[in-house]
Design a protein around this motif. Structure first.
Motif, PDB file in Angstrom:
ATOM      1  N   ILE A  80      -9.001  -7.751  -1.355  1.00 51.17           N
ATOM      2  CA  ILE A  80      -7.780  -6.697  -0.745  1.00 51.17           C
ATOM      3  C   ILE A  80      -6.646  -7.563  -0.573  1.00 51.17           C
ATOM      4  O   ILE A  80      -6.428  -8.733  -0.019  1.00 51.17           O
ATOM      5  CB  ILE A  80      -8.374  -6.374   0.617  1.00 51.17           C
ATOM      6  N   LEU A  81      -5.474  -7.086  -1.159  1.00 53.08           N
ATOM      7  CA  LEU A  81      -4.095  -7.638  -0.937  1.00 53.08           C
ATOM      8  C   LEU A  81      -2.949  -6.671  -0.529  1.00 53.08           C
ATOM      9  O   LEU A  81      -3.126  -5.562  -0.845  1.00 53.08           O
ATOM     10  CB  LEU A  81      -3.642  -8.428  -2.307  1.00 53.08           C
ATOM     11  N   VAL A  82      -2.073  -7.050  -0.067  1.00 58.67           N
ATOM     12  CA  VAL A  82      -0.747  -6.341  -0.122  1.00 58.67           C
ATOM     13  C   VAL A  82       0.444  -7.427  -0.646  1.00 58.67           C
ATOM     14  O   VAL A  82       0.525  -8.730  -0.390  1.00 58.67           O
ATOM     15  CB  VAL A  82      -0.329  -5.881   1.445  1.00 58.67           C
ATOM     16  N   LEU A  83       1.256  -6.764  -1.327  1.00 59.67           N
ATOM     17  CA  LEU A  83       2.543  -7.457  -2.062  1.00 59.67           C
ATOM     18  C   LEU A  83       3.708  -6.840  -1.658  1.00 59.67           C
ATOM     19  O   LEU A  83       3.840  -5.708  -1.419  1.00 59.67           O
ATOM     20  CB  LEU A  83       2.379  -7.467  -3.715  1.00 59.67           C
ATOM     21  N   SER A  84       4.630  -7.722  -1.384  1.00 55.54           N
ATOM     22  CA  SER A  84       6.084  -7.443  -0.851  1.00 55.54           C
ATOM     23  C   SER A  84       6.643  -6.970  -2.135  1.00 55.54           C
ATOM     24  O   SER A  84       6.516  -7.198  -3.317  1.00 55.54           O
ATOM     25  CB  SER A  84       6.515  -8.734  -0.344  1.00 55.54           C
ATOM     26  N   GLU A  85       8.080  -6.501  -1.768  1.00 53.39           N
ATOM     27  CA  GLU A  85       8.971  -5.883  -2.817  1.00 53.39           C
ATOM     28  C   GLU A  85       9.257  -6.946  -3.711  1.00 53.39           C
ATOM     29  O   GLU A  85       9.270  -6.901  -5.159  1.00 53.39           O
ATOM     30  CB  GLU A  85      10.171  -5.329  -2.223  1.00 53.39           C
ATOM     31  N   ASP A 102       4.706  -2.226   5.493  1.00 58.85           N
ATOM     32  CA  ASP A 102       4.946  -0.785   5.585  1.00 58.85           C
ATOM     33  C   ASP A 102       4.994  -0.177   4.019  1.00 58.85           C
ATOM     34  O   ASP A 102       4.218  -1.058   3.370  1.00 58.85           O
ATOM     35  CB  ASP A 102       6.517  -0.475   6.230  1.00 58.85           C
ATOM     36  N   ASN A 103       5.783   0.785   4.020  1.00 51.70           N
ATOM     37  CA  ASN A 103       5.620   1.342   2.222  1.00 51.70           C
ATOM     38  C   ASN A 103       6.533   0.706   1.462  1.00 51.70           C
ATOM     39  O   ASN A 103       6.204   0.862   0.380  1.00 51.70           O
ATOM     40  CB  ASN A 103       6.065   2.717   2.299  1.00 51.70           C
ATOM     41  N   THR A 104       6.945  -0.708   1.891  1.00 51.21           N
ATOM     42  CA  THR A 104       7.613  -1.250   0.782  1.00 51.21           C
ATOM     43  C   THR A 104       6.568  -2.320   0.125  1.00 51.21           C
ATOM     44  O   THR A 104       6.967  -3.131  -0.674  1.00 51.21           O
ATOM     45  CB  THR A 104       8.861  -2.182   1.335  1.00 51.21           C
ATOM     46  N   TYR A 105       5.297  -2.465   0.934  1.00 49.44           N
ATOM     47  CA  TYR A 105       4.288  -3.311   0.365  1.00 49.44           C
ATOM     48  C   TYR A 105       3.424  -2.536  -0.557  1.00 49.44           C
ATOM     49  O   TYR A 105       3.200  -1.558  -0.191  1.00 49.44           O
ATOM     50  CB  TYR A 105       3.495  -3.807   1.637  1.00 49.44           C
ATOM     51  N   GLN A 106       2.892  -3.080  -1.423  1.00 42.96           N
ATOM     52  CA  GLN A 106       1.984  -2.252  -2.462  1.00 42.96           C
ATOM     53  C   GLN A 106       0.458  -3.021  -2.221  1.00 42.96           C
ATOM     54  O   GLN A 106       0.323  -4.213  -2.207  1.00 42.96           O
ATOM     55  CB  GLN A 106       2.201  -2.481  -3.954  1.00 42.96           C
ATOM     56  N   PRO A 107      -0.345  -2.210  -1.858  1.00 44.78           N
ATOM     57  CA  PRO A 107      -1.477  -2.472  -1.616  1.00 44.78           C
ATOM     58  C   PRO A 107      -2.771  -2.413  -2.965  1.00 44.78           C
ATOM     59  O   PRO A 107      -2.435  -1.846  -3.570  1.00 44.78           O
ATOM     60  CB  PRO A 107      -2.306  -1.622  -0.635  1.00 44.78           C
ATOM     61  N   PHE A 108      -3.672  -3.415  -2.927  1.00 43.14           N
ATOM     62  CA  PHE A 108      -4.545  -3.577  -4.043  1.00 43.14           C
ATOM     63  C   PHE A 108      -5.833  -3.749  -3.564  1.00 43.14           C
ATOM     64  O   PHE A 108      -6.128  -4.585  -2.541  1.00 43.14           O
ATOM     65  CB  PHE A 108      -4.217  -4.955  -4.912  1.00 43.14           C
ATOM     66  N   LEU A 109      -6.891  -3.044  -4.239  1.00 40.32           N
ATOM     67  CA  LEU A 109      -8.404  -3.278  -3.890  1.00 40.32           C
ATOM     68  C   LEU A 109      -8.806  -3.416  -5.213  1.00 40.32           C
ATOM     69  O   LEU A 109      -8.834  -2.679  -6.187  1.00 40.32           O
ATOM     70  CB  LEU A 109      -8.778  -1.978  -3.314  1.00 40.32           C
TER      71      LEU A 109
END
Length: 389
Positions: free
Chosen positions: A203-208, A55-62
């Motif tokens: 491609i990554l997503v990071l939690s709070e 969800d929006n609490t995760y930050q995506p990176f490309l």
């Protein structure tokens, strides 16, 4: 000659790419500050959260590169002297070891024999014995096709470590992935596998929790793969404003945007996962039908994306070179303990039921020609029967 020209790429990455996805990148004069590119980047970031079920609490990176660049960027979350546990089922799980040993952290390893995965109970026992800052898992081990039970593995360690990292390079887009529900801190993948896009992106997503670690300037990360340098770009692009740290792979992001539109908005993640599961199961039915052994030893460890196939009489390398003349390209076996004894079938991305049929039929013809003892015709029969269910 015609057969060679019309090739089916059943590799473990890169994979076959839809013309529609390729065409999205066939554009001239697209700068990284252009509105067209910014919109594609913005769309891709938003859809990346959906891809990982975050969800929006995760930050995506490309970020530029691939799976390995995404992996090494995880050093952004570590400080000198901290302890890392690598849980590995093969060659690409071992890559974490080689990455972390380049940095001033302490590395311990739990590994499985080829064809098996490290049991969640074994990992839980280890993290209870010592204090680890970070644990890495590999969702699907590309070298063997073994799938780690990620949900159970993360649950086993979640209360004992600060950060849980999952390499989903050969799983995301084809296996069930629930970053938020499973409380994974970093879930990562690459563009060229199950997403069906050319190579070029990590491609990554990071939690709070992971993002909090980014606030610490004492990180051991280098420069190019320090996620702190990429974060302002991600934030700006998601807000629809061009930003720069280092030149992004413009055309790969244009293609990723198109692929994510198809994956999430048109096919749907659930349907995509079911398609992968069906094709993978049909291929394995064919392999077993002709009398061959699969590298993964337990059915629950079979993956939707990669199948390792053991040969008894012929050299696996000869199978690969011969099957190209049938218009099919497979992947070599890379696990050192099984060298020359197996090859890999990649079945991910835009793979179809007909691809499974062509692949099994081609493997049967080639193995029969080379002298491998198989039940000729039984493989394709088993594949057809499975697909006809």
């Amino acid at each position: 000659m015609i057969q060679k020209e019309k090739k089916l790429l059943m590799h473990v990455g890169p994979v076959n790419i839809l013309d529609r996805v390729l065409y999205a990148g066939l554009k001239n004069n697209v700068g990284f500050t252009s509105q067209e590119f910014v919109e594609a980047f913005q769309f891709s970031l938003k859809k990346t959260r959906e891809l990982f079920q975050a969800d929006n609490t995760y930050q995506p990176f490309l970020i530029p590169g691939g799976g390995t660049s995404a992996m090494e960027s995880v050093t952004s979350l570590l400080k000198e002297g901290e302890k890392v546990l690598v849980v590995t089922n093969g060659v690409f799980g071992d890559r974490w070891i080689n990455i972390f040993r380049k940095y001033p952290v302490k590395v311990n390893v739990l590994s499985a024999e080829p064809g098996y995965y490290v049991e969640p109970e074994t990992v839980e026992k280890e993290v209870k014995k010592d204090k680890y800052t970070l644990v890495t898992f590999t969702h699907v081990e590309t070298s063997t096709g073994v799938r780690q039970p990620i949900k159970d593995s993360v649950k086993a360690v979640r209360d004992y470590v600060d950060l849980v990292v999952v390499d989903g390079v050969s799983s995301v887009g084809a296996e069930e992935v629930k970053a938020k529900d499973w409380r994974v801190d970093v879930y990562l993948t690459a563009s060229q596998k199950a997403l069906g896009v050319p190579p070029g992106l990590g491609i990554l997503v990071l939690s709070e929790r992971a993002m909090e670690r980014l606030k610490d300037e004492k990180s051991i990360a280098g420069y190019y793969l320090d996620l702190r340098n990429w974060l302002p770009v991600m934030n700006s692009m998601e807000n629809g404003k061009a930003s720069y740290f280092s030149t992004p792979p413009v055309h790969t992001i244009l293609m990723l945007s198109e692929a994510l539109k198809i994956i999430i908005d048109e096919e749907g993640l659930e349907s995509r996962i079911k398609r992968h599961e069906k094709v993978a199961s049909a291929i394995r039915a064919g392999i077993e039908g002709m009398g061959l052994e699969i590298v993964a030893k337990k059915p629950e460890a079979y993956s939707n994306t990669v199948t390792g196939v053991v040969v008894k009489k012929v050299n696996a390398g000869n199978v690969l070179s011969e099957i190209v003349s049938e218009g099919v390209e497979l992947a070599p076996g890379v696990h050192p303990k099984l060298q020359g004894k197996y090859f890999r079938i990649g079945h991910m991305g835009w793979v179809t039921e007909n691809d499974a049929i062509v692949t099994i039929a081609s493997i049967e013809r080639v193995l029969n020609k080379l002298g491998e003892e198989i039940r000729l015709g039984e493989g394709i029969k088993a594949t057809q029967l499975y697909l006809a269910k």
